[in-house]
Scaffold this motif. Structure first.
Motif, PDB file in Angstrom:
ATOM      1  N   ARG A  64      -2.597  -6.090   5.300  1.00 37.23           N
ATOM      2  CA  ARG A  64      -2.568  -4.977   4.439  1.00 37.23           C
ATOM      3  C   ARG A  64      -0.852  -5.228   4.081  1.00 37.23           C
ATOM      4  NH1 ARG A  64      -5.723  -1.683   7.853  1.00 37.23           N
ATOM      5  NH2 ARG A  64      -4.250  -0.624   8.500  1.00 37.23           N
ATOM      6  N   ARG A 111       0.192   1.406   2.489  1.00 39.19           N
ATOM      7  CA  ARG A 111      -1.101   0.926   3.121  1.00 39.19           C
ATOM      8  C   ARG A 111      -0.969   0.340   4.352  1.00 39.19           C
ATOM      9  NH1 ARG A 111      -1.650  -1.193  -2.414  1.00 39.19           N
ATOM     10  NH2 ARG A 111      -1.605  -3.408  -1.721  1.00 39.19           N
ATOM     11  N   ALA A 112       0.193  -0.200   4.519  1.00 36.37           N
ATOM     12  CA  ALA A 112       0.489  -0.904   5.873  1.00 36.37           C
ATOM     13  C   ALA A 112       0.516   0.064   7.046  1.00 36.37           C
ATOM     14  CB  ALA A 112       1.552  -1.878   5.946  1.00 36.37           C
ATOM     15  N   ASP A 115      -0.591  -8.233   1.979  1.00 33.67           N
ATOM     16  CA  ASP A 115      -1.075  -8.255   0.491  1.00 33.67           C
ATOM     17  C   ASP A 115      -0.443  -7.345  -0.225  1.00 33.67           C
ATOM     18  OD1 ASP A 115      -3.553  -8.683  -1.254  1.00 33.67           O
ATOM     19  OD2 ASP A 115      -3.508  -6.473  -0.803  1.00 33.67           O
ATOM     20  N   ALA A 116       0.183  -6.160   0.279  1.00 35.84           N
ATOM     21  CA  ALA A 116       0.819  -5.361  -0.715  1.00 35.84           C
ATOM     22  C   ALA A 116       2.312  -5.847  -0.866  1.00 35.84           C
ATOM     23  CB  ALA A 116       1.079  -3.888   0.260  1.00 35.84           C
ATOM     24  N   LYS A 125      -4.781  -6.277  11.014  1.00 36.28           N
ATOM     25  CA  LYS A 125      -5.263  -5.643   9.773  1.00 36.28           C
ATOM     26  C   LYS A 125      -4.047  -4.864   9.150  1.00 36.28           C
ATOM     27  CE  LYS A 125     -10.169  -4.999  11.155  1.00 36.28           C
ATOM     28  NZ  LYS A 125     -11.273  -3.896  11.241  1.00 36.28           N
ATOM     29  N   ALA A 126      -3.115  -4.400   9.950  1.00 37.97           N
ATOM     30  CA  ALA A 126      -2.136  -3.562   9.324  1.00 37.97           C
ATOM     31  C   ALA A 126      -1.322  -4.723   8.617  1.00 37.97           C
ATOM     32  CB  ALA A 126      -1.322  -2.857  10.583  1.00 37.97           C
TER      33      ALA A 126
END
Length: 275
Positions: free
Chosen positions: A97, A120-121, A100-101, A93-94
Motif C-alpha cells: 500500500r 493507507r499504509a 502504491d501510494a 500488504k502494508a
C-alpha cells in the motif's frame, strides 16, 4: 592512545587497559573478572566486552535459546504457513500500500496530498492504536509532508537530518516515538531498516546479551538507531539458516521470542491446518 575510562554496563563494569600489541579488557562483576579478552582493535574489544556484559542479565537465554523458542511456535521457520498468515502477510500488504501510494524516490519531494495518501499504509495493527491516531492526524495536517519527506531522507541513508526532520514534524502532535520514526523507513526499505518497538526489542537484547539493552533511549538519536542496526545485523547472522527474507522477518522473530506464549499454540496449529 589514552586508556578508556571504566564503563558501567548494568551490574557489571568493563575495564580496558593497554597491552603489548593492543588492548586487554575484562568484564568485572562484584569485583571479580568474569570475562577477559585481548584485541588489537580497541573498538572491537569494547563491542565484545559490552556484549559479554549483556549476558549477565537474568533474562539471558542466548541466541540459540531464542531460535529454539521461535521454532516452538513456527517449526517451519519463516515459511511456516502459520507464520506467513500470522506475521508476514499483513506487513507485506502494508508495504504494498505504501509503495502504491508513494514510492520512496517520490517521497523525498512529498506534497501535502501525497502525505494524506500515505495514510493507507497505516491501516495495520503493527502500530498501537494511539500511534495510529497520531499518524492519521499528523499526515492530514500541515506537518504531514515534512514528516514524509524526512522519513524518506532517513530511509535513503541520511539518519541525522532525516531523524531531526521527523522529530520536528511530530512534536506538535505529541512526543516523538521510535515506532513513528521507524515505521515508514522499514516499509520502504525492509532490507536496510528496522521498525523499532522499544519494549520488545530491549527485552530481546537482554535475552541474547546485546548492548542495545543499555544503549536504548526513548530520546531519538542516530546513535541509538545505529546500535539497533548492530543488534539486527548480529541477529541476521545468527538466524541465517532460517532464511529471513528481510528485516520485517527479523522484527517478527524478535516479537515472537518475547511476546508469544504457549496458549497461542492451538491457534497456530489451526492456521497451519487451514487451507
Amino acid at each position: 592512545m589514552r586508556e578508556p575510562k571504566d564503563e558501567k554496563i548494568g551490574a557489571a563494569i568493563i575495564r580496558i587497559r593497554s597491552a603489548p600489541g593492543g588492548w586487554r579488557g575484562a568484564v568485572i562483576r562484584k569485583g571479580t573478572p568474569v570475562e577477559e579478552h585481548r584485541d588489537a582493535d580497541l573498538r572491537a574489544l569494547q563491542t565484545r566486552l559490552r556484549n559479554e556484559a549483556g549476558k549477565l542479565h537474568p533474562d539471558y537465554i542466548g541466541i540459540d535459546g531464542a531460535i529454539v523458542r521461535f521454532l516452538r511456535f513456527f517449526p517451519g521457520g519463516f515459511t511456516d504457513r502459520a507464520y506467513v498468515k500470522d506475521e508476514r502477510e499483513y506487513k507485506a500488504k502494508a508495504k504494498a500500500r505504501l509503495d502504491d501510494a508513494l514510492p520512496l524516490d517520490n517521497a523525498l519531494e512529498a506534497t501535502t496530498d501525497e502525505a494524506i495518501a500515505v495514510r493507507r499504509a497505516f491501516a495495520t495493527n503493527i502500530l498501537h492504536s494511539t500511534e495510529l491516531a497520531r499518524a492519521h492526524e499528523l499526515l492530514g495536517g500541515p506537518n504531514g509532508a515534512a514528516y514524509v519527506r524526512s522519513a524518506a531522507r532517513f530511509a535513503s541513508g541520511d539518519l541525522e537530518e532525516g531523524l531531526r526532520g521527523m522529530v520536528q514534524a511530530i512534536a506538535p502532535h505529541g512526543r516523538p516515538s521510535w515506532p513513528l520514526l521507524t515505521y515508514l523507513p522499514n516499509l520502504w526499505r525492509p532490507r536496510d531498516h528496522m521498525f523499532l518497538k522499544p519494549v520488545a526489542t530491549v527485552d530481546f537484547a537482554q535475552r541474547i546479551g546485546h548492548r542495545f539493552q543499555y544503549d536504548y533511549s526513548a530520546t531519538p538519536s542516530a546513535d541509538v538507531y545505529r546500535s539497533l542496526l548492530d543488534l539486527i545485523a548480529d541477529t541476521e547472522t545468527a538466524i541465517d539458516a532460517l532464511q529471513p527474507e528481510d528485516r520485517t522477518d527479523v522484527q517478527s522473530f524478535i516479537w515472537v521470542v518475547g511476546d508469544y506464549t504457549d496458549d497461542l499454540l492451538p491457534r497456530l496449529e489451526a492456521l497451519r491446518a487451514s487451507g
